[in-house]
Write an enzyme that holds these catalytic residues in place. Structure first.
Site, short mmCIF file in Angstrom:
data_model
loop_
_atom_site.label_atom_id
_atom_site.label_comp_id
_atom_site.label_asym_id
_atom_site.label_seq_id
_atom_site.Cartn_x
_atom_site.Cartn_y
_atom_site.Cartn_z
N ARG A 48 30.32 38.02 35.78
CA ARG A 48 30.56 39.30 35.43
C ARG A 48 31.95 39.35 34.99
O ARG A 48 32.91 38.70 35.47
CB ARG A 48 30.10 40.32 36.53
CG ARG A 48 30.95 40.13 37.77
CD ARG A 48 31.87 41.28 37.87
NE ARG A 48 32.77 41.10 39.01
CZ ARG A 48 33.90 40.37 38.91
NH1 ARG A 48 34.32 39.69 37.91
NH2 ARG A 48 34.73 40.19 40.08
N TYR A 88 43.06 39.72 50.36
CA TYR A 88 41.87 40.80 49.89
C TYR A 88 41.31 41.20 51.41
O TYR A 88 41.29 42.34 51.30
CB TYR A 88 40.62 39.46 49.47
CG TYR A 88 39.62 40.53 49.00
CD1 TYR A 88 39.21 40.92 47.90
CD2 TYR A 88 38.29 40.72 50.00
CE1 TYR A 88 37.95 41.57 47.39
CE2 TYR A 88 37.48 41.59 49.76
CZ TYR A 88 37.22 42.08 48.27
OH TYR A 88 36.22 42.71 47.88
N ASP A 92 29.75 42.34 42.68
CA ASP A 92 29.56 40.92 42.25
C ASP A 92 27.94 40.49 42.20
O ASP A 92 27.28 40.17 41.17
CB ASP A 92 30.54 39.89 42.77
CG ASP A 92 31.60 40.24 42.39
OD1 ASP A 92 32.20 41.20 41.80
OD2 ASP A 92 32.75 39.53 43.22
N GLY A 105 37.77 34.58 38.76
CA GLY A 105 37.63 35.99 38.90
C GLY A 105 36.46 36.63 38.13
O GLY A 105 36.31 37.82 37.94
N GLU A 121 38.16 48.83 40.20
CA GLU A 121 38.81 47.50 41.10
C GLU A 121 39.10 47.98 42.23
O GLU A 121 39.63 48.93 42.57
CB GLU A 121 39.84 47.00 40.23
CG GLU A 121 39.62 45.46 40.21
CD GLU A 121 38.48 44.90 39.27
OE1 GLU A 121 37.41 44.62 40.10
OE2 GLU A 121 38.49 44.77 38.38
C1 GLA Z 1 36.16 40.34 44.26
C2 GLA Z 1 34.97 41.03 45.31
C3 GLA Z 1 34.27 42.22 44.97
C4 GLA Z 1 35.16 43.34 44.42
C5 GLA Z 1 36.48 42.70 43.40
C6 GLA Z 1 37.68 43.69 43.45
O1 GLA Z 1 35.47 40.12 43.05
O2 GLA Z 1 33.90 39.96 45.16
O3 GLA Z 1 33.32 42.56 45.82
O4 GLA Z 1 35.98 43.74 45.69
O5 GLA Z 1 36.89 41.67 44.15
O6 GLA Z 1 37.01 44.72 42.62
#
Ligand code: GLA
Length: 390
Positions: free
Chosen positions: A27, A224, A174, A126, A33
């Site tokens: 995706r 994260y 995601d 990403g 975000e």
């Molecule tokens: C990663 C995580 C998602 C989301 C994004 C930031 O892709 O897997 O769940 O938190 O970072 O938007």
């Protein structure tokens, strides 16, 4: 195309054709975000880059296991089906182990299988290569069991696999978009209720250009989780269950209580929510300029308030902005977890080739790294491509 390659590689390796071919997409997140784990809004779109698994029932004497061969790693692994699999080596197989564990916890144990995994979602870029692998595995297990899960339940199961087996405490975005992706557009997902609605994005005159900085991001390295804890701490201090329900006014009023760092983190989340809602409206209305301006603003907020960008991502957004509307660019931002990975640029379709080439040239000059870029239309979510048993 990729499914045909998967089928022929399966046949070459296992000496018989596959019974099933399943696919799940990566995706790109257009906007919204670092809001999903705070119950906020996100606007991702499935891309036509897939993880594909070709598979068949294992030979009768094979024992109770899922044998998976990864084309990318050129490596096979046997995952036992009798007991809950433990995470371990090789690490790429942990996503599949986690999904099997999720099915097992629901009393769903598939028959013994052989499978071959192949993907054109860039790994660690990403673009949710891990979610695509989890969701493809879950789709295979559904096919082999002849039973489908509720789509949101399926996404939750896959996210749990990521939490418990890849140790990334990610939100739901995601996995949900990989399950629910729609060729007609992006999905506006409210991560608090996990409900989504289609935002049509099929006008052929505009495209999304995805530019991979080729700096691999690693979400498992702790940053994260640190961002997530900051959001939880800010929510606690604001007296709300999660930041997604807080307003910009509430966050502004609590500035001194939160202190500078938590204030900036919280400000990103609440303002990003507003931008995401506005961008969904702008895209639906075909107002590319408004959508693009919100993307630039999202990037600024991620860079300055949430601090998850990188010098390479900042360069790519600046270069896009320099090209500007005169050159066909409406907006750009980093996409995904950050610290590397990709940017997404909203661009006029008839200029997108020139834009990609210019970004690549100037990026190489500034960072001495190649840029990988491509354009994607909205793509279909996870599905069974082929079931030869039918
Ligand atoms: C990663 C995580 C998602 C989301 C994004 C930031 O892709 O897997 O769940 O938190 O970072 O938007």
């Amino acid at each position: 195309m990729l499914s045909r390659t998967a089928a022929s590689e399966f046949t070459a390796r296992f000496g018989r054709p596959p019974r099933w071919v399943v696919a799940a997409p990566g995706r790109v997140n257009i906007i919204g975000e670092h809001t999903d784990y705070s119950g906020g809004l996100v606007l991702p779109m499935a891309i036509d880059r897939y993880t594909v698994i070709a598979a068949a029932p294992a030979p009768a004497d094979a024992g109770q296991r899922l044998r998976l061969h990864s084309a990318a790693m050129d490596q096979s692994v046997d995952i036992p089906l009798a007991a809950t699999p433990a995470p371990g080596e090789p690490r790429w197989a942990n996503y599949a182990r986690g999904v099997l564990a999720g099915f097992g916890a629901r009393g769903l144990v598939p028959p013994a299988l052989d499978g071959l995994v192949i993907s054109d979602v860039p790994l660690g870029g990403g673009l949710s290569s891990s979610a695509a692998f989890e969701v493809a595995t879950a789709t295979l297990l559904e096919a082999a069991l002849g039973q489908t899960l509720d789509p949101v339940e399926k996404a939750r199961l896959c996210r749990q696999a990521e939490h418990d087996y890849a140790l990334v405490p990610c939100g739901i975005m995601d996995q949900l978009i990989s399950v629910l992706g729609d060729e007609a557009g992006a999905l506006l997902i409210d991560c608090r209720t996990q409900q989504s609605r289609l935002v049509p994005f099929a006008d052929p005159s505009v495209s999304l250009l995805i530019a991979n900085s080729n700096v691999r991001h690693s979400l498992g390295d702790g940053a994260y989780a640190v961002r997530m804890s900051a959001c939880m701490e800010a929510a606690r201090m604001l007296g709300v269950a999660e930041l997604g329900v807080a307003t910009p006014a509430q966050v502004a009023a609590a500035e001194s209580k939160l202190g500078p760092l938590l204030h900036r983190r919280a400000r990103h989340v609440v303002t990003e929510n507003g931008r995401t809602r506005a961008a969904a409206d702008a895209l639906a209305a075909g107002d590319w300029r408004a959508a693009g301006a919100l993307m630039y603003e999202s990037h600024r907020s991620l860079r300055d308030d949430f601090e998850v960008s990188s010098p390479e991502l900042d360069t790519l957004v600046e270069l896009a902005r320099d090209i500007g509307e005169a050159g066909g660019v409406f907006g750009a931002r980093m996409t995904g977890g950050g610290f590397g990975g990709c940017t997404v640029t909203l661009a006029a379709s008839d200029r997108v080739g020139d834009i990609g080439e210019r970004l690549a040239r100037e990026y190489q000059q500034r960072h001495d790294r190649p840029l990988a870029w491509f354009v994607s239309r909205p793509a279909r979510g996870a599905h069974i491509v082929e079931d030869l048993g039918k």
